[in-house]
Design an enzyme around this catalytic site. Structure first.
Site, short mmCIF file in Angstrom:
data_model
loop_
_atom_site.label_atom_id
_atom_site.label_comp_id
_atom_site.label_asym_id
_atom_site.label_seq_id
_atom_site.Cartn_x
_atom_site.Cartn_y
_atom_site.Cartn_z
N LYS A 123 -15.89 -15.13 10.01
CA LYS A 123 -14.93 -16.14 9.54
C LYS A 123 -14.43 -15.80 8.13
O LYS A 123 -15.03 -14.96 7.44
CB LYS A 123 -15.61 -17.51 9.58
CG LYS A 123 -16.05 -17.93 10.99
CD LYS A 123 -16.57 -19.36 10.99
CE LYS A 123 -17.01 -19.77 12.38
NZ LYS A 123 -17.34 -21.21 12.45
N PHE A 174 -14.64 -33.23 12.44
CA PHE A 174 -14.65 -32.05 11.57
C PHE A 174 -13.55 -31.05 11.88
O PHE A 174 -13.39 -30.04 11.19
CB PHE A 174 -16.02 -31.35 11.64
CG PHE A 174 -16.41 -30.87 13.02
CD1 PHE A 174 -15.90 -29.68 13.53
CD2 PHE A 174 -17.27 -31.62 13.81
CE1 PHE A 174 -16.26 -29.23 14.79
CE2 PHE A 174 -17.63 -31.18 15.08
CZ PHE A 174 -17.12 -29.98 15.57
N ARG A 203 -26.25 -15.08 19.11
CA ARG A 203 -26.51 -16.40 18.51
C ARG A 203 -27.81 -16.37 17.71
O ARG A 203 -27.95 -17.05 16.70
CB ARG A 203 -26.50 -17.49 19.59
CG ARG A 203 -25.07 -17.80 20.05
CD ARG A 203 -25.02 -18.77 21.20
NE ARG A 203 -25.28 -20.15 20.81
CZ ARG A 203 -24.35 -20.99 20.35
NH1 ARG A 203 -23.11 -20.59 20.19
NH2 ARG A 203 -24.67 -22.23 20.06
N THR A 223 -26.12 -23.28 13.45
CA THR A 223 -24.74 -23.55 13.02
C THR A 223 -24.66 -23.87 11.53
O THR A 223 -23.78 -23.37 10.83
CB THR A 223 -24.17 -24.74 13.82
OG1 THR A 223 -24.27 -24.42 15.20
CG2 THR A 223 -22.71 -25.00 13.48
N ASN A 280 -19.52 -21.43 7.86
CA ASN A 280 -20.80 -20.87 8.32
C ASN A 280 -20.72 -19.40 8.74
O ASN A 280 -21.49 -18.93 9.57
CB ASN A 280 -21.39 -21.74 9.44
CG ASN A 280 -20.50 -21.79 10.67
OD1 ASN A 280 -19.37 -21.30 10.64
ND2 ASN A 280 -21.00 -22.37 11.73
N HIS A 317 -19.05 -16.87 14.13
CA HIS A 317 -18.98 -17.65 15.37
C HIS A 317 -19.54 -16.81 16.51
O HIS A 317 -19.38 -15.60 16.53
CB HIS A 317 -17.54 -18.02 15.68
CG HIS A 317 -17.36 -18.53 17.08
ND1 HIS A 317 -17.61 -19.84 17.43
CD2 HIS A 317 -17.00 -17.89 18.22
CE1 HIS A 317 -17.40 -19.98 18.74
NE2 HIS A 317 -17.02 -18.82 19.23
P1 CMP Z 1 -18.75 -22.21 15.51
O1 CMP Z 1 -19.92 -21.49 16.04
O2 CMP Z 1 -17.55 -21.43 15.12
O3 CMP Z 1 -18.29 -23.31 16.59
C1 CMP Z 1 -17.66 -24.50 16.24
C2 CMP Z 1 -17.58 -24.69 14.77
O4 CMP Z 1 -17.31 -26.02 14.35
C3 CMP Z 1 -18.93 -24.40 14.17
O5 CMP Z 1 -19.20 -23.03 14.21
C4 CMP Z 1 -18.78 -24.99 12.79
O6 CMP Z 1 -18.04 -24.15 11.93
C5 CMP Z 1 -17.95 -26.24 13.11
N1 CMP Z 1 -18.81 -27.44 13.28
C6 CMP Z 1 -19.53 -27.74 14.36
N2 CMP Z 1 -20.16 -28.94 14.19
C7 CMP Z 1 -19.81 -29.41 12.98
C8 CMP Z 1 -20.10 -30.59 12.24
N3 CMP Z 1 -20.89 -31.56 12.74
N4 CMP Z 1 -19.57 -30.72 11.03
C9 CMP Z 1 -18.77 -29.76 10.53
N5 CMP Z 1 -18.45 -28.62 11.18
C10 CMP Z 1 -18.95 -28.44 12.40
#
Ligand code: CMP
Length: 380
Positions: free
Chosen positions: A99, A145, A173, A179, A203, A206
Site C-alpha cells: 500500500k 472506514f 496472510r 490487519t 497497514n 493487503h
Molecule cells: P486489507 O487487508 O487491505 O483489507 C481491507 C482493508 O480495510 C484492511 O486491509 C484495512 O486497511 C481496512 N480496514 C478493515 N477494517 C477496518 C476498520 N475496522 N477500521 C479501519 N480500517 C479497516
C-alpha cells in the site's frame, strides 16, 4: 521421488514472425530434467526428449510462461489428471498489494516475499483513483472506514502482485500479520504490517482472504483488457531492468531496495519478453557489440521474467547519468575493481548476466521508459 515421473501441460507459443499460435504438449521429467514437446495439431514430435536444466520446476503452473530453447511457452491447461492432481495444490495464487504507506519499503517487502518461497508471477505498480480503490474494496462499501481507506489507497503508488506458492493465500496472510498494525506489533512483531504499517487502515499490505476473492482481485489488476492505476510517466526519468537471472534467483527485492535508497521508483512491471521485443529493445547495441554478444544479451532477456522500473531523481533532475553511476560498469568484473558498491558489481555474474540494464544516453531515458510502459503489455 517416484521413478519415471512425468508432468504434462498444454502450452501455447505465438510465432512472432507468422502470427500463428502453436499448441504443444509439454512434457517435463523432473528426475532427469528433460523436456519433450509434441505439436498437437500435426500430432508429431516437435522436440524429442532432451535434457534442459534451465527449466525451473517452480515455474510449472497454469498461466506461467516458461522459456524452452529461447521459445516462450505459456502453460494454458494441465495435460493430464496426474499433473493436475500433483500441481494444482502446489500453485495456489493470491493477490498481494504493497500500500502507499509502505511503498518506500517496496524493495524490503519484495525481498521478504522472495525469501519466503513465493514466486511473483505478475507485478505492476499503479496509482489508483479513488473510484478504482472503491471498486477494489467494493465488499466494504457502506462501512464506516471505507472513505478513509479509499482516500489512503489513492494517495500514492501501490504495488500489485500475483503470488504463487503452495497455500499462498494463508502463507501471505501469515507473513503480513493481523490487519491492525498495532495488534501485529504485539502478536506478530516480525510480520510486515508490524514492521511497516501504522494502524488498522494504514497497514502496509493487503492479501486476499479466500480463493474466490484471490481470483477476483488478481483479475482486477491483471485481467484481460484491464489496466487500473496507470501511472503518468515523468520527464527526465530512466529505465532500469532487473534482468531475468536476478528475478529467478529471488534477488529483485535487494536491488530495488538499493535503488530506493537514493532514487524514486515511479512505475514498474514484470514482463516476459519474447525474442522480437528483446531484440527491438536492444537494437541500439546491435551494430556496437559483436553479433555473438548481442545474441547472448537477447537470450538473457528472454530467458525468464524481468522487472522494468521507471527511476526518477528525487529532486526532479535528470536521472539517466546518476543512475548509470549506481548501475556501474557494464562488466561486473571491472565494476568489482572500479566501483564495488555499484549494482552490477554486487549482483552481476558476467557481462551478459550483469544484473541490471540501465539507459545509457540521456536522450534515450524517455524512449526506453515509454517502450516498457506504453508499448509492451505486462505479464497477463
Ligand atoms: P486489507 O487487508 O487491505 O483489507 C481491507 C482493508 O480495510 C484492511 O486491509 C484495512 O486497511 C481496512 N480496514 C478493515 N477494517 C477496518 C476498520 N475496522 N477500521 C479501519 N480500517 C479497516
Amino acid at each position: 521421488m517416484a521413478a519415471n515421473l512425468r508432468y504434462c501441460f498444454i502450452s501455447e507459443w505465438l510465432d512472432p514472425a507468422s502470427g500463428i499460435l502453436w499448441k504443444y504438449q509439454l512434457f517435463y521429467y523432473p528426475e532427469s530434467k528433460e523436456v519433450e514437446m509434441v505439436d498437437i495439431k500435426n500430432r508429431r514430435h516437435f522436440l524429442k526428449r532432451t535434457k534442459y536444466e534451465e527449466l525451473k520446476p517452480s515455474l510449472l503452473f497454469l498461466g506461467s510462461v516458461v522459456t524452452v530453447f529461447s521459445r516462450q511457452l505459456k502453460l494454458t491447461e494441465y495435460g493430464d489428471e496426474f499433473t493436475r492432481n500433483r500441481m494444482e495444490s502446489q500453485s495456489e495464487r493470491t493477490l498481494a498489494m504493497i500500500k502507499p504507506d509502505a511503498y518506500k519499503n517496496m524493495g524490503k517487502i519484495i525481498n521478504a516475499i522472495c525469501q519466503s518461497g513465493f514466486l511473483i508471477s505478475k507485478l505492476r505498480i499503479g496509482k489508483l483513483s479513488k473510484e478504482e480503490a472503491g471498486e477494489f474494496y467494493a465488499v466494504h462499501a457502506g462501512k464506516p472506514f471505507v472513505d478513509r481507506l479509499t482516500d489512503f489507497m489513492s494517495s500514492g503508488r501501490v504495488v500489485a502482485m500475483e503470488l504463487v506458492a503452495p497455500g499462498a493465500i494463508r502463507k501471505w496472510r501469515e507473513l503480513i500479520g493481523p490487519t491492525d498494525s498495532n495488534q501485529a506489533r504485539a502478536e506478530a512483531p516480525g510480520s510486515l504490517r508490524a514492521q511497516f504499517g501504522t494502524d488498522k487502515t494504514f497497514n502496509a499490505c493487503h492479501g486476499s482472504d479466500a480463493p474466490d476473492t484471490a481470483a477476483e482481485e488478481c483479475n482486477f489488476w491483471f485481467g484481460p483488457g484491464r489496466y487500473p492505476g496507470k501511472c503518468d510517466l515523468a520527464a527526465g526519468t530512466t529505465l532500469c531492468l532487473v534482468k531475468p537471472h536476478l528475478v529467478a534467483d529471488g534477488a529483485a527485492g535487494l536491488v530495488i531496495d538499493l535503488i530506493q535508497e537514493s532514487f524514486e521508483v515511479t512505475a514498474g512491471g514484470l514482463y516476459n519478453l519474447d525474442r522480437n521485443a528483446a531484440a527491438e529493445f536492444l537494437e541500439v547495441y546491435k551494430g556496437v557489440l559483436p553479433a555473438g554478444d548481442f545474441n547472448s544479451m537477447v537470450e538473457q532477456l528472454t530467458s525468464g521474467a524481468c522487472i522494468a522500473l521507471e527511476v526518477a531523481d528525487r529532486d526532479g533532475a535528470d536521472a539517466v547519468e546518476p543512475f548509470r553511476q549506481l548501475a556501474g560498469p557494464l562488466d561486473p568484473e571491472l565494476g568489482r575493481v572500479l566501483r564495488p558498491a555499484s549494482l552490477r558489481a554486487r549482483f552481476g555474474l558476467d557481462a551478459v548476466r550483469n544484473g541490471v540494464h540501465c539507459t545509457d544516453l540521456p536522450e534515450d531515458g524517455v524512449l526506453e521508459v515509454n517502450y516498457f510502459f506504453t508499448i509492451l503489455p505486462t505479464a497477463s
